[in-house]
Design a protein around this motif. Structure first.
Motif, PDB file in Angstrom:
ATOM      1  N   MET A   1       3.143 -11.078  13.670  1.00 39.93           N
ATOM      2  CA  MET A   1       4.561 -11.113  13.976  1.00 39.93           C
ATOM      3  C   MET A   1       5.343 -11.797  12.854  1.00 39.93           C
ATOM      4  O   MET A   1       6.475 -11.449  12.602  1.00 39.93           O
ATOM      5  CB  MET A   1       4.758 -11.823  15.317  1.00 39.93           C
ATOM      6  N   VAL A   2       4.698 -12.752  12.198  1.00 44.42           N
ATOM      7  CA  VAL A   2       5.337 -13.436  11.074  1.00 44.42           C
ATOM      8  C   VAL A   2       5.649 -12.427   9.971  1.00 44.42           C
ATOM      9  O   VAL A   2       6.734 -12.461   9.372  1.00 44.42           O
ATOM     10  CB  VAL A   2       4.442 -14.582  10.541  1.00 44.42           C
ATOM     11  N   LEU A   3       4.719 -11.505   9.726  1.00 40.34           N
ATOM     12  CA  LEU A   3       4.943 -10.472   8.719  1.00 40.34           C
ATOM     13  C   LEU A   3       6.151  -9.614   9.081  1.00 40.34           C
ATOM     14  O   LEU A   3       6.958  -9.272   8.205  1.00 40.34           O
ATOM     15  CB  LEU A   3       3.691  -9.601   8.572  1.00 40.34           C
ATOM     16  N   ASN A   4       6.301  -9.286  10.358  1.00 39.12           N
ATOM     17  CA  ASN A   4       7.470  -8.517  10.802  1.00 39.12           C
ATOM     18  C   ASN A   4       8.761  -9.257  10.465  1.00 39.12           C
ATOM     19  O   ASN A   4       9.721  -8.645   9.986  1.00 39.12           O
ATOM     20  CB  ASN A   4       7.415  -8.261  12.313  1.00 39.12           C
ATOM     21  N   PHE A   5       8.787 -10.548  10.745  1.00 42.43           N
ATOM     22  CA  PHE A   5      10.005 -11.320  10.475  1.00 42.43           C
ATOM     23  C   PHE A   5      10.295 -11.428   8.981  1.00 42.43           C
ATOM     24  O   PHE A   5      11.444 -11.341   8.568  1.00 42.43           O
ATOM     25  CB  PHE A   5       9.930 -12.707  11.128  1.00 42.43           C
ATOM     26  N   VAL A   6       9.267 -11.591   8.176  1.00 40.17           N
ATOM     27  CA  VAL A   6       9.477 -11.700   6.730  1.00 40.17           C
ATOM     28  C   VAL A   6       9.958 -10.360   6.168  1.00 40.17           C
ATOM     29  O   VAL A   6      10.973 -10.292   5.467  1.00 40.17           O
ATOM     30  CB  VAL A   6       8.192 -12.171   6.011  1.00 40.17           C
ATOM     31  N   LEU A   7       9.229  -9.276   6.468  1.00 45.86           N
ATOM     32  CA  LEU A   7       9.552  -7.970   5.892  1.00 45.86           C
ATOM     33  C   LEU A   7      10.787  -7.306   6.510  1.00 45.86           C
ATOM     34  O   LEU A   7      11.528  -6.625   5.814  1.00 45.86           O
ATOM     35  CB  LEU A   7       8.356  -7.028   6.032  1.00 45.86           C
ATOM     36  N   ALA A   8      10.980  -7.497   7.798  1.00 44.70           N
ATOM     37  CA  ALA A   8      12.035  -6.751   8.490  1.00 44.70           C
ATOM     38  C   ALA A   8      13.285  -7.573   8.772  1.00 44.70           C
ATOM     39  O   ALA A   8      14.312  -7.015   9.156  1.00 44.70           O
ATOM     40  CB  ALA A   8      11.492  -6.183   9.802  1.00 44.70           C
ATOM     41  N   PHE A   9      13.217  -8.893   8.604  1.00 44.25           N
ATOM     42  CA  PHE A   9      14.390  -9.719   8.874  1.00 44.25           C
ATOM     43  C   PHE A   9      14.840 -10.493   7.634  1.00 44.25           C
ATOM     44  O   PHE A   9      15.945 -10.298   7.143  1.00 44.25           O
ATOM     45  CB  PHE A   9      14.125 -10.677  10.044  1.00 44.25           C
ATOM     46  N   PHE A  10      13.979 -11.363   7.116  1.00 40.72           N
ATOM     47  CA  PHE A  10      14.390 -12.240   6.024  1.00 40.72           C
ATOM     48  C   PHE A  10      14.705 -11.489   4.735  1.00 40.72           C
ATOM     49  O   PHE A  10      15.759 -11.699   4.133  1.00 40.72           O
ATOM     50  CB  PHE A  10      13.328 -13.320   5.769  1.00 40.72           C
ATOM     51  N   ILE A  11      13.826 -10.619   4.298  1.00 45.60           N
ATOM     52  CA  ILE A  11      14.054  -9.897   3.039  1.00 45.60           C
ATOM     53  C   ILE A  11      15.303  -9.010   3.117  1.00 45.60           C
ATOM     54  O   ILE A  11      16.131  -9.034   2.205  1.00 45.60           O
ATOM     55  CB  ILE A  11      12.792  -9.113   2.618  1.00 45.60           C
ATOM     56  N   PRO A  12      15.497  -8.230   4.207  1.00 45.85           N
ATOM     57  CA  PRO A  12      16.737  -7.442   4.270  1.00 45.85           C
ATOM     58  C   PRO A  12      18.004  -8.298   4.216  1.00 45.85           C
ATOM     59  O   PRO A  12      18.972  -7.934   3.543  1.00 45.85           O
ATOM     60  CB  PRO A  12      16.631  -6.707   5.609  1.00 45.85           C
ATOM     61  N   THR A  64      10.010  -5.259  18.095  1.00 46.66           N
ATOM     62  CA  THR A  64      11.059  -4.591  17.317  1.00 46.66           C
ATOM     63  C   THR A  64      12.222  -5.523  16.986  1.00 46.66           C
ATOM     64  O   THR A  64      13.119  -5.136  16.245  1.00 46.66           O
ATOM     65  CB  THR A  64      11.608  -3.357  18.059  1.00 46.66           C
ATOM     66  N   LEU A  65      12.208  -6.732  17.503  1.00 47.55           N
ATOM     67  CA  LEU A  65      13.304  -7.669  17.299  1.00 47.55           C
ATOM     68  C   LEU A  65      13.662  -7.886  15.820  1.00 47.55           C
ATOM     69  O   LEU A  65      14.848  -7.818  15.462  1.00 47.55           O
ATOM     70  CB  LEU A  65      12.984  -9.003  17.983  1.00 47.55           C
ATOM     71  N   PRO A  66      12.701  -8.126  14.928  1.00 45.14           N
ATOM     72  CA  PRO A  66      13.076  -8.330  13.522  1.00 45.14           C
ATOM     73  C   PRO A  66      13.745  -7.098  12.905  1.00 45.14           C
ATOM     74  O   PRO A  66      14.615  -7.228  12.048  1.00 45.14           O
ATOM     75  CB  PRO A  66      11.752  -8.612  12.824  1.00 45.14           C
ATOM     76  N   PHE A  67      13.366  -5.921  13.359  1.00 51.95           N
ATOM     77  CA  PHE A  67      13.974  -4.694  12.850  1.00 51.95           C
ATOM     78  C   PHE A  67      15.399  -4.544  13.382  1.00 51.95           C
ATOM     79  O   PHE A  67      16.316  -4.186  12.650  1.00 51.95           O
ATOM     80  CB  PHE A  67      13.127  -3.480  13.246  1.00 51.95           C
ATOM     81  N   ASN A  68      15.561  -4.821  14.666  1.00 54.56           N
ATOM     82  CA  ASN A  68      16.874  -4.688  15.291  1.00 54.56           C
ATOM     83  C   ASN A  68      17.886  -5.697  14.749  1.00 54.56           C
ATOM     84  O   ASN A  68      19.086  -5.412  14.722  1.00 54.56           O
ATOM     85  CB  ASN A  68      16.764  -4.865  16.809  1.00 54.56           C
ATOM     86  N   LEU A  69      17.406  -6.850  14.337  1.00 58.08           N
ATOM     87  CA  LEU A  69      18.296  -7.891  13.818  1.00 58.08           C
ATOM     88  C   LEU A  69      18.296  -7.975  12.297  1.00 58.08           C
ATOM     89  O   LEU A  69      19.101  -8.709  11.721  1.00 58.08           O
ATOM     90  CB  LEU A  69      17.891  -9.255  14.396  1.00 58.08           C
ATOM     91  N   GLY A  70      17.399  -7.250  11.654  1.00 58.76           N
ATOM     92  CA  GLY A  70      17.279  -7.330  10.202  1.00 58.76           C
ATOM     93  C   GLY A  70      17.494  -6.008   9.500  1.00 58.76           C
ATOM     94  O   GLY A  70      18.564  -5.739   8.967  1.00 58.76           O
ATOM     95  N   VAL A  71      16.481  -5.180   9.508  1.00 61.07           N
ATOM     96  CA  VAL A  71      16.519  -3.928   8.745  1.00 61.07           C
ATOM     97  C   VAL A  71      17.710  -3.047   9.134  1.00 61.07           C
ATOM     98  O   VAL A  71      18.468  -2.607   8.269  1.00 61.07           O
ATOM     99  CB  VAL A  71      15.205  -3.134   8.917  1.00 61.07           C
ATOM    100  N   TYR A  72      17.880  -2.791  10.417  1.00 65.54           N
ATOM    101  CA  TYR A  72      18.907  -1.822  10.838  1.00 65.54           C
ATOM    102  C   TYR A  72      20.330  -2.278  10.539  1.00 65.54           C
ATOM    103  O   TYR A  72      21.102  -1.512   9.964  1.00 65.54           O
ATOM    104  CB  TYR A  72      18.723  -1.438  12.304  1.00 65.54           C
ATOM    105  N   PRO A  73      20.721  -3.505  10.875  1.00 61.90           N
ATOM    106  CA  PRO A  73      22.080  -3.910  10.526  1.00 61.90           C
ATOM    107  C   PRO A  73      22.321  -3.963   9.018  1.00 61.90           C
ATOM    108  O   PRO A  73      23.416  -3.649   8.545  1.00 61.90           O
ATOM    109  CB  PRO A  73      22.251  -5.278  11.174  1.00 61.90           C
TER     110      PRO A  73
END
Length: 148
Positions: A1-12, A64-73
């Motif tokens: 899950m940490v990887l999801n947050f790094v790749l899909a939330f923090f980096i975007p 999907t939370l990191p994607f919904n709050l990171g990548v998509y917006p």
């Protein structure tokens, strides 16, 4: 899950800072709607078991939370920024963003981070991202109309 947050939330969001510095209104107006669309599409997809995102958690939508709050917006903010900068037809940026997002998800499927059910495939992924990006662009048009 940490990887999801790094790749899909923090980096975007690090990338989004570049747009925010130049056009903060775009990010502030469009990102929340892009996040809402992401939540909606992912909730529907997970509810109907079209796809799953790893790691599978007790509440499948949490993955999907990191994607919904990171990548998509961030993606919709970048798309709108480019449409405004280009000042031509939005068709090409929408197709490009739909294609790139679909290709990124295709990589996630190959890596085993996303799994599709038998009812879902890459064409439906492309269609769903296309609909999402068009909805965001229509939202932007409504905002512009409302500001007049």
């Amino acid at each position: 899950m940490v990887l999801n947050f790094v790749l899909a939330f923090f980096i975007p969001w690090l990338i989004a800072v570049l747009v925010f510095v130049e056009q903060p209104k775009i990010v502030l107006r469009v990102a929340p709607f892009g996040s809402t669309v992401g939540f909606l599409f992912n909730a529907i997809g997970i509810h109907f078991d079209f796809w799953r995102v790893t790691p599978i958690t007790k509440d499948a939508t949490f993955s999907t939370l990191p994607f919904n709050l990171g990548v998509y917006p961030v993606l919709v903010s970048l798309m709108v920024y480019l449409i405004e900068k280009w000042q031509k037809s939005p068709f090409l940026p929408i197709i490009i963003f739909t294609s790139v997002t679909t290709a990124a998800e295709l990589c996630a499927v190959w890596l085993g981070w996303v799994t599709y059910s038998t009812d879902w495939n890459y064409l439906w992924t492309f269609v769903s991202y296309g609909i999402a990006f068009v909805l965001v662009y229509l939202y932007v048009l409504v905002l512009k109309w409302a500001e007049k």
